[in-house]
Design a protein around this motif. Structure first.
Motif, PDB file in Angstrom:
ATOM      1  N   ARG A 142     -15.001  -8.254  -0.241  1.00 32.78           N
ATOM      2  CA  ARG A 142     -15.185  -7.679   1.081  1.00 32.78           C
ATOM      3  C   ARG A 142     -16.657  -7.772   1.463  1.00 32.78           C
ATOM      4  O   ARG A 142     -17.529  -7.694   0.604  1.00 32.78           O
ATOM      5  CB  ARG A 142     -14.723  -6.220   1.104  1.00 32.78           C
ATOM      6  CG  ARG A 142     -14.626  -5.650   2.515  1.00 32.78           C
ATOM      7  CD  ARG A 142     -13.836  -4.371   2.548  1.00 32.78           C
ATOM      8  NE  ARG A 142     -13.706  -3.871   3.899  1.00 32.78           N
ATOM      9  CZ  ARG A 142     -13.119  -2.726   4.221  1.00 32.78           C
ATOM     10  NH1 ARG A 142     -12.589  -1.975   3.288  1.00 32.78           N
ATOM     11  NH2 ARG A 142     -13.040  -2.345   5.479  1.00 32.78           N
ATOM     12  N   GLN A 200      -3.398 -11.442   3.069  1.00 33.74           N
ATOM     13  CA  GLN A 200      -4.436 -10.470   3.372  1.00 33.74           C
ATOM     14  C   GLN A 200      -4.438  -9.336   2.356  1.00 33.74           C
ATOM     15  O   GLN A 200      -5.502  -8.865   1.921  1.00 33.74           O
ATOM     16  CB  GLN A 200      -4.242  -9.914   4.785  1.00 33.74           C
ATOM     17  CG  GLN A 200      -5.260  -8.851   5.187  1.00 33.74           C
ATOM     18  CD  GLN A 200      -6.697  -9.348   5.084  1.00 33.74           C
ATOM     19  OE1 GLN A 200      -6.976 -10.504   5.394  1.00 33.74           O
ATOM     20  NE2 GLN A 200      -7.608  -8.490   4.657  1.00 33.74           N
ATOM     21  N   ARG A 204      -6.137 -10.630  -0.782  1.00 33.34           N
ATOM     22  CA  ARG A 204      -7.592 -10.723  -0.630  1.00 33.34           C
ATOM     23  C   ARG A 204      -8.255  -9.354  -0.750  1.00 33.34           C
ATOM     24  O   ARG A 204      -9.337  -9.213  -1.307  1.00 33.34           O
ATOM     25  CB  ARG A 204      -7.940 -11.336   0.730  1.00 33.34           C
ATOM     26  CG  ARG A 204      -7.708 -12.821   0.851  1.00 33.34           C
ATOM     27  CD  ARG A 204      -8.337 -13.363   2.120  1.00 33.34           C
ATOM     28  NE  ARG A 204      -7.957 -14.756   2.352  1.00 33.34           N
ATOM     29  CZ  ARG A 204      -6.945 -15.125   3.124  1.00 33.34           C
ATOM     30  NH1 ARG A 204      -6.226 -14.200   3.762  1.00 33.34           N
ATOM     31  NH2 ARG A 204      -6.656 -16.392   3.273  1.00 33.34           N
ATOM     32  N   ALA A 205      -7.613  -8.340  -0.182  1.00 37.88           N
ATOM     33  CA  ALA A 205      -8.157  -6.978  -0.202  1.00 37.88           C
ATOM     34  C   ALA A 205      -7.851  -6.246  -1.499  1.00 37.88           C
ATOM     35  O   ALA A 205      -8.285  -5.109  -1.690  1.00 37.88           O
ATOM     36  CB  ALA A 205      -7.603  -6.181   0.979  1.00 37.88           C
ATOM     37  N   GLU A 208     -16.592   3.781   0.642  1.00 30.61           N
ATOM     38  CA  GLU A 208     -16.034   3.130  -0.540  1.00 30.61           C
ATOM     39  C   GLU A 208     -16.989   3.225  -1.728  1.00 30.61           C
ATOM     40  O   GLU A 208     -16.559   3.432  -2.864  1.00 30.61           O
ATOM     41  CB  GLU A 208     -15.704   1.671  -0.246  1.00 30.61           C
ATOM     42  CG  GLU A 208     -15.029   0.994  -1.425  1.00 30.61           C
ATOM     43  CD  GLU A 208     -14.412  -0.336  -1.075  1.00 30.61           C
ATOM     44  OE1 GLU A 208     -13.771  -0.920  -1.967  1.00 30.61           O
ATOM     45  OE2 GLU A 208     -14.573  -0.795   0.068  1.00 30.61           O
ATOM     46  N   ASP A 228      -5.153  -4.939  -2.250  1.00 31.02           N
ATOM     47  CA  ASP A 228      -4.375  -3.766  -1.836  1.00 31.02           C
ATOM     48  C   ASP A 228      -3.005  -3.862  -2.493  1.00 31.02           C
ATOM     49  O   ASP A 228      -2.052  -4.405  -1.924  1.00 31.02           O
ATOM     50  CB  ASP A 228      -4.259  -3.744  -0.307  1.00 31.02           C
ATOM     51  CG  ASP A 228      -3.509  -2.520   0.212  1.00 31.02           C
ATOM     52  OD1 ASP A 228      -2.940  -1.773  -0.610  1.00 31.02           O
ATOM     53  OD2 ASP A 228      -3.501  -2.320   1.441  1.00 31.02           O
TER      54      ASP A 228
END
Length: 283
Positions: free
Chosen positions: A116, A22, A25-26, A127, A28
Motif C-alpha cells: 500500500r 484487489q 493486493r490489500a 494503520e 484482505d
C-alpha cells in the motif's frame, strides 16, 4: 479444534475478477474468504479445514475482528485455496512451482512487497498505530523523532506500555547525532537552525529515557545524512524519505511487508541493523 481437509477449488475465472485481485493486493483475507464462499460455495468450516484454521478464527477474519499478519498463515491459505501463481504473486508469495523447485527464475515485479502507498504519514497513521499496539518489536529510524515517539501526542507514544511490567515490547530508536556534521546539513536543508534541531533530538532522548522502566528500549545516535524514515512493527515496515524539499512525515509512505524472496523489506532491515551497529547508544 482445527480440522484438515483437502484444498478448495475455485474456477479460474474467479481469480481473475477485479474484486478478488484487489482483495489479494490489500491482503484482505476477510474479503478473500467471502469471495471463496460466493464462488466456491464453501462454508466457514470448509474454509477452515482447507486453511488449517478453526472455524471460529475464519469467522473472526470474515467479520473483520481479526487480521492475518503471519507469512506462514498466508502460505497455508494460498495452498488450501489452490491459488494460481498470479494470485499468489498478488498476495506477495512465491509461485507454487518455485516453492517446489527452490529457485526457478522469477520476476521480482510480480512479488509486491509494497502492499500500500499513502500520500503522507498522516494518512497511514491509524494503520501504523494499530500495528504498533500488536507488535513485539518496534524499530524507528528518524531525525529527531519528536513527532513519532518523543512527545505525549506523537504518533507512537500512546501505543507504548506506560506501566512497569507492561507487555514485552522491544523498542529500538535511531536518532541523528545532535553533534554531527550531518545534523547541521539537515538543519540547513529544512531552513532550521542546527541548535534548534539538536535540541529536539536531545529532548526526544530525554523523553524516551522515561520509558526505560516500562519496556525494553534502546536509543542510538547515528551520524549519516538522513535519507529514510523507517517504522518497523514485526514483519511490516512503513517507509518514507527525507530530502531537501521535505521532511519524512510529508513524504509518501510505503507499507512494505516481508515476503519469501522480496529484497525491499530485507534490505531496509539490514540497513537499520548496520546503522545501529555503527551508532552510539545513549539510552
Amino acid at each position: 479444534m482445527t480440522m484438515t481437509l483437502g484444498p478448495i477449488e475455485l474456477p479460474d475465472w474467479a481469480w481473475e475478477r477485479a474484486e478478488v485481485r484487489q482483495a489479494l493486493r490489500a491482503r484482505d483475507m476477510g474479503a478473500v474468504f467471502r469471495h471463496v464462499q460466493q464462488y466456491a460455495g464453501a462454508s466457514q468450516a470448509r474454509i477452515a479445514g482447507a486453511a488449517g484454521m478453526t472455524q471460529a478464527r475464519v469467522n473472526e477474519i470474515i467479520n473483520g475482528r481479526r487480521e492475518v499478519s503471519r507469512l506462514d498463515v498466508y502460505e497455508r491459505i494460498a495452498d488450501g485455496l489452490r491459488m494460481p501463481d498470479d494470485a499468489r504473486h498478488l498476495l506477495g508469495l512465491a509461485a507454487s512451482r518455485e516453492k517446489r523447485t527452490g529457485g526457478a527464475a522469477f520476476d521480482l515485479a510480480a512479488f509486491p512487497e509494497v502492499v500500500r502507498v499513502y500520500g503522507s504519514q498522516r494518512s497511514a497513521s491509524e494503520e501504523i498505530q494499530q500495528q504498533a499496539r500488536e507488535a513485539t518489536e518496534l524499530d524507528v529510524l528518524a531525525v529527531r523523532g519528536l513527532g513519532l515517539i518523543g512527545l505525549n501526542d506523537s504518533l507512537l507514544r500512546a501505543c507504548l506500555p506506560r506501566e512497569q511490567g507492561g507487555k514485552g515490547l522491544r523498542i529500538r530508536v535511531a536518532l541523528l547525532d545532535p553533534d554531527s556534521d550531518a545534523l547541521a546539513l539537515r538543519a540547513a536543508e529544512i531552513g532550521e537552525s542546527a541548535e534548534s534541531l539538536a535540541g529536539g533530538v536531545r529532548l526526544a532522548e530525554a523523553r524516551l529515557r522515561e520509558l526505560a522502566d516500562s519496556c525494553d528500549i534502546g536509543v542510538w545516535r547515528y551520524r549519516m545524512l538522513p535519507t529514510w524514515r523507517l517504522i518497523r512493527t514485526d514483519s511490516t515496515m512503513f517507509v518514507s524519505a527525507f530530502d531537501a524539499g521535505w521532511e519524512g512525515h510529508e513524504s509518501a509512505t510505503y507499507k512494505v511487508m516481508a515476503t519469501p524472496h522480496g529484497p525491499l523489506y530485507r534490505g531496509f532491515r539490514r540497513m537499520f541493523e548496520a546503522i545501529v551497529d555503527g551508532a552510539q547508544r545513549t539510552v
